[in-house]
Write a protein that holds these residues in place. Structure first.
Motif, mmCIF file in Angstrom:
data_model
loop_
_atom_site.group_PDB
_atom_site.id
_atom_site.type_symbol
_atom_site.label_atom_id
_atom_site.label_comp_id
_atom_site.label_asym_id
_atom_site.label_seq_id
_atom_site.Cartn_x
_atom_site.Cartn_y
_atom_site.Cartn_z
ATOM 1 N N LEU A 35 -32.610 -29.472 1.900
ATOM 2 C CA LEU A 35 -32.161 -29.362 0.512
ATOM 3 C C LEU A 35 -33.205 -30.065 -0.344
ATOM 4 N N LEU A 36 -33.806 -29.302 -1.269
ATOM 5 C CA LEU A 36 -34.850 -29.844 -2.133
ATOM 6 C C LEU A 36 -34.283 -30.161 -3.504
ATOM 7 N N ARG A 37 -34.632 -31.334 -4.001
ATOM 8 C CA ARG A 37 -34.238 -31.722 -5.336
ATOM 9 C C ARG A 37 -35.476 -31.632 -6.222
ATOM 10 N N THR A 38 -35.402 -30.796 -7.246
ATOM 11 C CA THR A 38 -36.570 -30.577 -8.102
ATOM 12 C C THR A 38 -36.809 -31.794 -8.985
ATOM 13 N N ILE A 39 -38.023 -32.299 -8.959
ATOM 14 C CA ILE A 39 -38.389 -33.372 -9.882
ATOM 15 C C ILE A 39 -39.219 -32.779 -11.042
ATOM 16 N N TYR A 40 -40.202 -31.954 -10.713
ATOM 17 C CA TYR A 40 -41.056 -31.347 -11.738
ATOM 18 C C TYR A 40 -41.086 -29.827 -11.571
ATOM 19 N N LEU A 41 -41.018 -29.133 -12.698
ATOM 20 C CA LEU A 41 -41.152 -27.668 -12.727
ATOM 21 C C LEU A 41 -42.371 -27.320 -13.576
ATOM 22 N N VAL A 72 -42.383 -29.420 -7.857
ATOM 23 C CA VAL A 72 -42.600 -30.566 -6.977
ATOM 24 C C VAL A 72 -41.226 -31.172 -6.736
ATOM 25 N N CYS A 73 -40.861 -31.262 -5.474
ATOM 26 C CA CYS A 73 -39.487 -31.639 -5.102
ATOM 27 C C CYS A 73 -39.501 -32.800 -4.117
ATOM 28 N N GLN A 74 -38.339 -33.436 -4.016
ATOM 29 C CA GLN A 74 -38.121 -34.404 -2.946
ATOM 30 C C GLN A 74 -37.054 -33.865 -2.001
ATOM 31 N N VAL A 75 -37.241 -34.136 -0.739
ATOM 32 C CA VAL A 75 -36.254 -33.711 0.253
ATOM 33 C C VAL A 75 -35.035 -34.621 0.109
ATOM 34 N N GLU A 76 -33.896 -34.022 -0.215
ATOM 35 C CA GLU A 76 -32.675 -34.836 -0.383
ATOM 36 C C GLU A 76 -31.842 -34.867 0.889
ATOM 37 N N GLU A 77 -31.919 -33.778 1.624
ATOM 38 C CA GLU A 77 -31.129 -33.674 2.857
ATOM 39 C C GLU A 77 -31.998 -32.860 3.822
ATOM 40 N N SER A 78 -32.080 -33.291 5.081
ATOM 41 C CA SER A 78 -32.913 -32.523 6.009
ATOM 42 C C SER A 78 -32.187 -32.209 7.303
ATOM 43 N N ARG A 79 -32.151 -30.943 7.631
ATOM 44 C CA ARG A 79 -31.697 -30.510 8.955
ATOM 45 C C ARG A 79 -32.820 -29.704 9.601
ATOM 46 N N HIS A 80 -34.049 -30.123 9.245
ATOM 47 C CA HIS A 80 -35.266 -29.477 9.739
ATOM 48 C C HIS A 80 -36.100 -30.554 10.423
ATOM 49 N N SER A 117 -46.920 -34.846 -9.816
ATOM 50 C CA SER A 117 -46.949 -33.671 -10.700
ATOM 51 C C SER A 117 -48.336 -33.044 -10.806
ATOM 52 N N TYR A 118 -49.378 -33.788 -10.451
ATOM 53 C CA TYR A 118 -50.735 -33.228 -10.519
ATOM 54 C C TYR A 118 -50.878 -32.014 -9.605
ATOM 55 N N ALA A 119 -50.012 -31.925 -8.598
ATOM 56 C CA ALA A 119 -50.063 -30.775 -7.679
ATOM 57 C C ALA A 119 -49.697 -29.466 -8.380
ATOM 58 N N LEU A 120 -49.147 -29.577 -9.593
ATOM 59 C CA LEU A 120 -48.852 -28.372 -10.372
ATOM 60 C C LEU A 120 -49.976 -28.056 -11.349
ATOM 61 N N GLY A 328 -51.975 -29.840 -23.294
ATOM 62 C CA GLY A 328 -52.149 -30.232 -21.894
ATOM 63 C C GLY A 328 -51.241 -29.403 -21.001
ATOM 64 N N LYS A 329 -51.285 -29.695 -19.728
ATOM 65 C CA LYS A 329 -50.504 -28.935 -18.740
ATOM 66 C C LYS A 329 -49.007 -29.135 -18.983
ATOM 67 N N LEU A 330 -48.287 -28.069 -19.207
ATOM 68 C CA LEU A 330 -46.863 -28.154 -19.534
ATOM 69 C C LEU A 330 -46.021 -28.240 -18.254
ATOM 70 N N VAL A 331 -45.276 -29.333 -18.153
ATOM 71 C CA VAL A 331 -44.444 -29.590 -16.973
ATOM 72 C C VAL A 331 -43.064 -30.029 -17.450
ATOM 73 N N ILE A 332 -42.023 -29.477 -16.861
ATOM 74 C CA ILE A 332 -40.668 -29.938 -17.143
ATOM 75 C C ILE A 332 -40.316 -31.022 -16.121
ATOM 76 N N LYS A 333 -39.882 -32.169 -16.637
ATOM 77 C CA LYS A 333 -39.374 -33.212 -15.733
ATOM 78 C C LYS A 333 -37.881 -32.942 -15.579
ATOM 79 N N VAL A 334 -37.505 -32.429 -14.438
ATOM 80 C CA VAL A 334 -36.137 -31.966 -14.213
ATOM 81 C C VAL A 334 -35.228 -33.140 -13.849
#
Ligand code: NDP
Length: 337
Positions: A35-41, A72-80, A117-120, A328-334
């Protein structure tokens, strides 16, 4: 769980009614999923193309489907087995705050990346676009004149700075005095002109007194019209984007400039080449990632980001991107990490 879907296809510039915010229960990971939790879109000009069903290099988003986009997301729950809770990943989960993934296509960013976020932006798709378009198609050489518009966006800013590293004279084009100042003072461009100025074409001719050897095409329209008569023999034009036309509903009013363009291509032996970054250069991602990471960490490439808070702000921010309202680079902080 919140997500933004394409409610209807725009005609001309998109408006708020083309998007719809929907809520549902938070998804739960099954075996083999995270389960991924979005931090940046990331918000990018290509998304305008996905909103339309006109023929393109990629499938459109279906009406009522979630808007696509890099995240760019953080793993919130992992069954992988390959992913741990708290890990950061680059994903393509679109305009939503939670998503399930089987791990495919996720790029690991580590447990505590310095600037995730630089990865975006500079370290991701737009930086890669600038790098390959300029170096592979543009073939910059020291002393040449390079012109690039959308000069403070993630593609244009990176193109110009790589051009400087290669010894070019770099002329930026941007919307407004503040962006032009940034291009010169922070990004180190030699000149930057405001395309909204009445005498923009004359100004461009004046600063390009040695002609133009490389025109990195991001915008099309009036900017290209001003560039065309200034091109030198053997000039190169990487055709990256045409953002001034993305909201157009018909061809621009005449005169028809195609014969002039064809004549210039012939007589001046111009090389013009379009490219779609991952389709054409996906196999060279690592080369880019390594060199760009060095340049950024050494301070050789500067990067400006505009963070807008809240998923619900994405439609307005995106509409503004196509009008040059971003800086500049437009990013949504979700969400907060
Ligand atoms: P930007 O953040 O630079 O945003 C777009 C910018 O375009 C606006 O901020 C605005 O800047 C400028 N613009 C908008 N309308 C006009 C106009 N009418 N005339 C001149 N400039 C205009 O975007 P990116 O850096 O993400 O993308 C730049 C280009 O690269 C786009 O065309 C995009 O589609 C393309 N691209 C192509 C890829 C490929 O694979 N071929 C991959 C990634 C991007 P300003 O206010 O300075 O005018």
């Amino acid at each position: 769980h919140q997500r933004i879907v394409l409610a209807s296809r725009p005609s001309g510039a998109p408006n708020a009614e083309n998007f719809r915010l929907e809520s549902s229960n938070k998804p739960v990971a099954s075996d083999g999923q995270v389960l991924l939790r979005t931090i940046y879109l990331s918000l990018d000009p290509y998304m305008r193309g996905r909103m339309s069903d006109a023929e393109s290099y990629a499938e459109p988003v279906a009406v009522n489907d979630i808007m696509v986009g890099g995240t760019v997301c953080q793993v919130e729950e992992s069954r992988h087995p390959d992913f741990e809770v708290g890990e950061w990943v680059l994903a393509y989960t679109g305009w939503q705050n939670y998503a399930l993934s089987d791990g495919e296509g996720l790029l690991k960013l580590g447990k505590a990346p310095a600037a995730p976020s630089y990865a975006l932006g500079v370290l991701g798709m737009p930086g890669f676009t600038a790098y390959m378009g300029l170096l592979d198609i543009g073939q910059p050489k020291a002393g040449e004149t390079l012109v690039v518009a959308a000069a403070t966006g993630p593609v244009g800013a990176t193109v110009g700075q790589i051009g400087k590293l290669k010894g070019c004279r770099v002329i930026g084009i941007a919307g407004g005095a503040e962006k032009c100042r940034h291009a010169k003072e922070v990004l180190g461009f030699d000149e930057c002109l405001d395309h909204k100025a009445e005498d923009f074409a004359e100004q461009l001719a004046r600063v390009c007194d040695q002609g133009i050897d490389i025109y990195f095409e991001n915008v099309g329209g009036k900017v290209f019209d001003a560039v065309l008569p200034l091109l030198n023999t053997s000039a190169r034009i990487p055709v990256c984007g045409l953002v001034s036309q993305y909201n157009a509903t018909e061809l621009p009013a005449g005169p028809d400039r195609l014969p002039l363009l064809m004549n210039t291509i012939l007589v001046k032996r111009i090389k013009m080449q379009g490219f779609i970054i991952f389709d054409d250069y996906g196999h060279r991602y690592e080369e880019f990632a390594n060199e760009m990471a060095d340049w950024v960490s050494q301070g050789k490439i500067q990067y400006k980001e505009q963070l807008v808070e809240g998923l619900e702000q994405a439609p307005q921010a995106f509409i503004g991107l196509l009008e040059g309202k971003n800086f500049g680079k437009l990013v949504i902080k979700v969400a907060e990490p």
